[in-house]
Design a protein around this motif. Structure first.
Motif, mmCIF file in Angstrom:
data_model
loop_
_atom_site.group_PDB
_atom_site.id
_atom_site.type_symbol
_atom_site.label_atom_id
_atom_site.label_comp_id
_atom_site.label_asym_id
_atom_site.label_seq_id
_atom_site.Cartn_x
_atom_site.Cartn_y
_atom_site.Cartn_z
ATOM 1 N N UNK A 1 0.836 -1.210 0.000
ATOM 2 C CA UNK A 1 0.000 0.000 0.000
ATOM 3 C C UNK A 1 0.867 1.256 0.000
ATOM 4 N N UNK A 2 1.948 1.211 0.777
ATOM 5 C CA UNK A 2 2.881 2.348 0.792
ATOM 6 C C UNK A 2 3.466 2.559 -0.597
ATOM 7 N N UNK A 3 3.872 1.473 -1.229
ATOM 8 C CA UNK A 3 4.477 1.575 -2.559
ATOM 9 C C UNK A 3 3.484 2.124 -3.578
ATOM 10 N N UNK A 4 2.216 1.745 -3.460
ATOM 11 C CA UNK A 4 1.211 2.278 -4.386
ATOM 12 C C UNK A 4 0.998 3.770 -4.179
ATOM 13 N N UNK A 5 1.009 4.210 -2.921
ATOM 14 C CA UNK A 5 0.853 5.643 -2.655
ATOM 15 C C UNK A 5 2.022 6.443 -3.225
ATOM 16 N N UNK A 6 3.217 5.857 -3.144
ATOM 17 C CA UNK A 6 4.401 6.562 -3.651
ATOM 18 C C UNK A 6 4.441 6.534 -5.175
ATOM 19 N N UNK A 7 4.275 5.344 -5.752
ATOM 20 C CA UNK A 7 4.405 5.209 -7.206
ATOM 21 C C UNK A 7 3.188 5.744 -7.949
ATOM 22 N N UNK A 8 2.008 5.577 -7.379
ATOM 23 C CA UNK A 8 0.799 5.967 -8.090
ATOM 24 C C UNK A 8 0.303 7.362 -7.782
ATOM 25 N N UNK A 9 0.579 7.845 -6.565
ATOM 26 C CA UNK A 9 0.026 9.133 -6.152
ATOM 27 C C UNK A 9 1.094 10.180 -5.870
ATOM 28 N N UNK A 10 2.338 9.808 -6.028
ATOM 29 C CA UNK A 10 3.411 10.786 -5.924
ATOM 30 C C UNK A 10 3.741 11.240 -4.516
ATOM 31 N N UNK A 11 3.320 10.520 -3.501
ATOM 32 C CA UNK A 11 3.672 10.897 -2.134
ATOM 33 C C UNK A 11 5.095 10.453 -1.815
ATOM 34 N N UNK A 12 5.690 11.104 -0.815
ATOM 35 C CA UNK A 12 7.000 10.628 -0.377
ATOM 36 C C UNK A 12 6.806 9.469 0.604
ATOM 37 N N UNK A 13 7.893 8.757 0.876
ATOM 38 C CA UNK A 13 7.774 7.526 1.656
ATOM 39 C C UNK A 13 7.350 7.783 3.098
ATOM 40 N N UNK A 14 7.818 8.847 3.702
ATOM 41 C CA UNK A 14 7.468 9.098 5.101
ATOM 42 C C UNK A 14 5.972 9.382 5.251
ATOM 43 N N UNK A 15 5.418 10.208 4.365
ATOM 44 C CA UNK A 15 3.976 10.492 4.439
ATOM 45 C C UNK A 15 3.148 9.253 4.113
#
Length: 532
Positions: free
Chosen positions: A81-95
């Protein structure tokens, strides 16, 4: 068809299916319990994997990507889920880590995700953080496992005490029926069933929650150990035969002891082979911790391939793994597919831990990690679990040694007392009938004081034998099933151990039920009046 029924139910109940919310709540509760039970062990697997791959030159996105693909670990699903937020939604890893942590229901995992986010914000290198977290999760897992063992000791003793109390209540009800022969005994018998059932469910649930999660067999369908293969083949034959014979004997009204004994004897081959497989898996796991360290050290120290390193592994000290190491080494020397050879090695050992840790070792080495460091990381995590399993096995042996004799004693007291009461009832009834006949003969068929006394003295008379025999058999069945489940929950292992405990306890129940009337008739005789 089912869709139409569902739509009609929704239309008739304002868009809801009856008990839909309750079913969803129960489903969520079940998934939460199972997830929490497996979480700490899977965290150990996941961090071992992450620490192993960080020995190579992998970047943070690669760490998250590779870890998210390990769906066999429950925490990896949250990393995905973290990876999808980063790769798909452009968030940074900490957020992204904090966002996933907010929706996480497991406290340990939630804390880990938040710590990872804080370490990223603080600029801590990933390999340093993962190494520290691996050490922490080992301590957490060890502490949780040891707490579970202590709780299991206490609840195991409590379960036995409560079940003995329930059996005592059932015995008191049986004695009361024998003495007073009241009308409408169904409510008393049903209350006894309810007490035994409630105690069994409560005790089993508490023990299941307390017992540490420790699967032993990998459960692969295509390849398995020799013993597991034998059991799977025999299951298809023995289980239908056992069910058919048991049902047929019940329908023809055969002796319940014979049914119990026959079921136990039919399941005994499965139980014995399953117990042997369980012991073999434990021994192979113990050897594997040493093997993987040595293999990694040889590969890293000499810079050679896995096949060459296997030739130099000291196999004499790995008694339980030696034939499997020889097999995979021969395949690799013949130039066979390495992945297939190791898959067969994993399958034939039958071990869950070897399945997990061997794949971690091979994946990390394939990514370019240091075999020496990877071997130490994997071997240390494996050794941690092996040592904790030994602690559990010491407690399990004590519980099983207590459970089987306790079951035999409970069943023995219950059945012997029933046969004694039945013998007394028959003897007293016979005496009272003769007394009534003698009184009638002496008085010429008119009523007398003796006849009135015979009529009023109804202790141990009119004992409902058929009803009480059904009651006894039902209680025996409930106690036997409860103790089978208790033994399996405490001992752990694969489902094959159900057969082991079922064979032991069913044989014990059947033998006691068969010999009880014989011994009572031989040693318990009530003198009767005889004509002179």
């Amino acid at each position: 068809m089912f869709e139409d029924v569902t739509e009609r139910l929704r239309a008739a109940n304002q868009g809801k299916i009856p008990f839909e919310e309750q079913a969803e709540a129960l489903g969520d509760l079940r998934s939460t319990i199972l997830e929490n039970k497996k979480m700490e062990q899977d965290l150990l697997f996941m961090y071992t994997y992450m620490a192993a791959i960080t020995t190579s030159t992998v970047t943070r996105p690669e760490i998250f990507q590779y870890t998210s693909e390990r769906f066999e670990y429950i925490p990896s699903r949250y990393i995905a889920k973290v990876q999808r937020l980063v790769a798909g939604w452009g968030q940074n890893y900490s957020n992204a880590l904090r966002a996933v942590a907010e929706r996480c229901r497991n406290g340990t995992l939630q804390s880990m995700l938040n710590r990872y986010a804080n370490s990223i914000d603080s600029g801590v290198p990933d390999d340093d953080f993962i190494g520290t977290e691996l050490s922490s999760i080992r301590s957490i897992y060890r502490n949780s496992f040891e707490q579970g063992i202590e709780l299991l000791k206490k609840w195991g003793d409590a379960y036995i005490a409560m079940l003995l109390s329930g059996a005592l209540v059932a015995i008191i009800i049986m004695i009361s029926v024998a003495i007073y022969a009241p009308d409408g005994i169904e409510s008393a018998l049903n209350s006894s069933y309810l007490i035994i059932l409630a105690i069994s469910i409560f005790g089993l649930f508490i023990m299941y929650q307390a017992v540490p999660d420790d699967p032993r067999t990998h459960g692969l369908t295509e390849i398995c150990s020799r013993e597991q293969g034998v059991i799977r083949r025999l299951e298809r034959l023995i289980l239908p035969i056992t069910a058919a014979i048991g049902l047929m004997l019940v329908l023809v009204g055969a002796n319940a002891g014979i049914i119990f004994l026959l079921i136990g004897l039919l399941l005994m081959p499965l139980g014995v082979i399953g117990y042997i497989d369980d012991a073999n898996v434990i021994n192979r796991d113990t050897d594997f911790a040493t093997f993987i360290r040595g293999l990694g050290s040889i590969m890293g120290g000499k810079g050679i391939t896995t096949g060459d390193a296997l030739q130099e592994v000291d196999r004499k000290s790995l008694f339980h793994l030696e034939p499997f190491i020889d097999s995979v080494s021969s395949k690799l020397n013949l130039g066979l597919d390495e992945a297939g050879s190791w898959k067969k090695f994993i399958g034939e050992t039958g071990s869950y831990l070897i399945y997990k840790y061997m794949n971690i070792f091979r994946d990390a080495v394939a990514l370019g990690g240091s075999p020496d460091a990877i071997g130490k990381i994997v071997g240390s995590s494996m050794l941690e679990q092996v040592l904790l399993r030994r602690k559990r096995d010491m407690m399990v042996k004590g519980f099983v040694v207590l459970l089987v004799p306790m079951h035999g004693a409970m069943i023995g007291i219950f059945v012997f007392l029933f046969e004694i009461l039945l013998s007394m009832s028959r003897a007293v009834t016979e005496v009272m009938d003769r007394f009534a006949e003698s009184s009638a003969a002496l008085t010429g068929g008119t009523s007398s004081i003796g006849g009135s006394m015979a009529t009023s003295l109804n202790i141990f008379v009119n004992f409902p034998e058929d009803v009480m025999r059904t009651y006894v058999i039902t209680i025996l069945l409930m106690l036997t099933v409860a103790n089978i489940l208790a033994g399996k929950i405490v001992m752990g292992g694969d489902r094959y151990l159900y057969y082991f405990f079922a064979s032991l306890l069913c044989v014990a129940t059947g033998v006691v039920y068969i010999i009880a009337p014989i011994m009572v008739s031989a040693f318990f005789n009530i003198p009767a009046f005889v004509e002179v």
